[in-house]
Design an enzyme around this catalytic site. Sequence first.
Site, PDB file in Angstrom:
ATOM      1  N   HIS A 232       0.817  -1.216   0.000  1.00  0.00           N
ATOM      2  CA  HIS A 232       0.000   0.000   0.000  1.00  0.00           C
ATOM      3  C   HIS A 232       0.860   1.279   0.000  1.00  0.00           C
ATOM      4  O   HIS A 232       0.829   2.063  -0.931  1.00  0.00           O
ATOM      5  CB  HIS A 232      -0.900   0.025   1.243  1.00  0.00           C
ATOM      6  CG  HIS A 232      -1.805  -1.156   1.382  1.00  0.00           C
ATOM      7  ND1 HIS A 232      -2.847  -1.436   0.510  1.00  0.00           N
ATOM      8  CD2 HIS A 232      -1.842  -2.144   2.311  1.00  0.00           C
ATOM      9  CE1 HIS A 232      -3.465  -2.536   0.901  1.00  0.00           C
ATOM     10  NE2 HIS A 232      -2.894  -2.985   1.987  1.00  0.00           N
ATOM     11  N   ASP A 233       1.594   1.502   1.074  1.00  0.00           N
ATOM     12  CA  ASP A 233       2.273   2.781   1.271  1.00  0.00           C
ATOM     13  C   ASP A 233       3.351   3.085   0.230  1.00  0.00           C
ATOM     14  O   ASP A 233       3.481   4.252  -0.189  1.00  0.00           O
ATOM     15  CB  ASP A 233       2.866   2.852   2.684  1.00  0.00           C
ATOM     16  CG  ASP A 233       1.777   2.908   3.746  1.00  0.00           C
ATOM     17  OD1 ASP A 233       2.057   2.558   4.902  1.00  0.00           O
ATOM     18  OD2 ASP A 233       0.631   3.303   3.409  1.00  0.00           O
TER      19      ASP A 233
END
Length: 302
Positions: A232-233
Site C-alpha cells: 500500500h504505502d
Amino acid sequence: MIRMIVDCDPGHDDAIALMLAHRWADVRAVTTVSGNAPLAATTENALLVMALLGADAPVYAGADRPLVAEARHATAVHGESGLEGARRFDHGRAVADGHAVDQLIALADADTWVVALGPLTNLALAIERDPSWPQRVAGISLMGGSTSFGNVTRVAEFNIWADPEAAARVFGCGANIIQCGLNLTHQLCTDGATTQRLSARGTAVASFAADILASLHERLRQLAGRDDAPLHDPCAVLALTHPHLMETASRAVSVELRGDLTRGMTVTDERTSRRRDAPNVNVAYRIDAERATDVVLEALLA
Ligand code: RIB
Ligand code: CA
C-alpha cells in the site's frame, strides 16, 4: 530528487515505503502518527527503520489519537509492536524535539511534498493551525481510501476509517492531492518469491525487509487466506518518484462522516457528464506493477 516529508504509522508497508523514499527521494523529515499501532510504537518503528537505513532525517512524533474518533489500531495485521517480525537492535536514536505538526508547518515550502501513509490526523492539525499550509507545500501524496472496496469495512480503508474527520479536512483543503487507494495498491503485491530474493541478498536492509514481509504474509495468510501482500504505502512514494509508472485521473472525492455503513468511505465522483462535481484529487487508477516491483526491489537490494 523529489523533496518530501513522510508522515507515517510504521507499519510493515510504511517501513518499505521509507526504504523506497531513502533510495529515490530527498527525505527532509519523518513524522509519526497513531495508526497501525499506538504513537510510541509507530515512532520507535520509524526510528528503527531510519537507523537501519543510516538515514539522517529527524523523526518527530505527532498525534497520539484521532481528531474525534477513538484511537484504533491494525494489530491483527501488524502485531502489537506495529512491526512484527522486525529484528530489533539498539539503534541509540531518540525522537527529535518538537511536535510533528509544528514541523510540518515549519518545513512547508513549494518544493516539499508531504507523503501521508497513515491516518491524516497530523496533516489536519497542520491545516487547522495554519490555513495557508495546503498552498505552501508542493502537494500531498497519500495512501488512503479507495474508489471501490474497503479493507476495514465493505467501503472504508484503514487510514481514512481511523480518522475520517481528519481525512475530510485534508481532502477539502485545496492542496494538490494524489490519492493512492486500495483500488490501486492491490495491483502491487509482494509474495514469497520476493522475500526469498531479499533473504538471499544478505544485506542488513534486505534481510530486515525479508523478515517483516514474511511476517506480513503470514498474518494475511491467516486473516485473509492470501499468499501475497499489497504494498500500500510504497505506492504513495512511487507516485512522486516514478510518476510514469502510474495513471491518474482528476476526480471529486469526499469523505463520508455519517453513514452507518459508509463512515470513513472516500466517495469518488466517476460520472463523466458535465454534471460531475469539481475535481479536488488526482486519483491513481493503474500502476505498472512489474516495473514498480523492480523499482522497489532495487531499493531493498541496494
Ligand atoms: O489500508 C492500508 C493502510 O493502513 C496502510 O497505510 C497500512 O500501513 C495501514 O496504515
Ligand atoms: Ca501506513
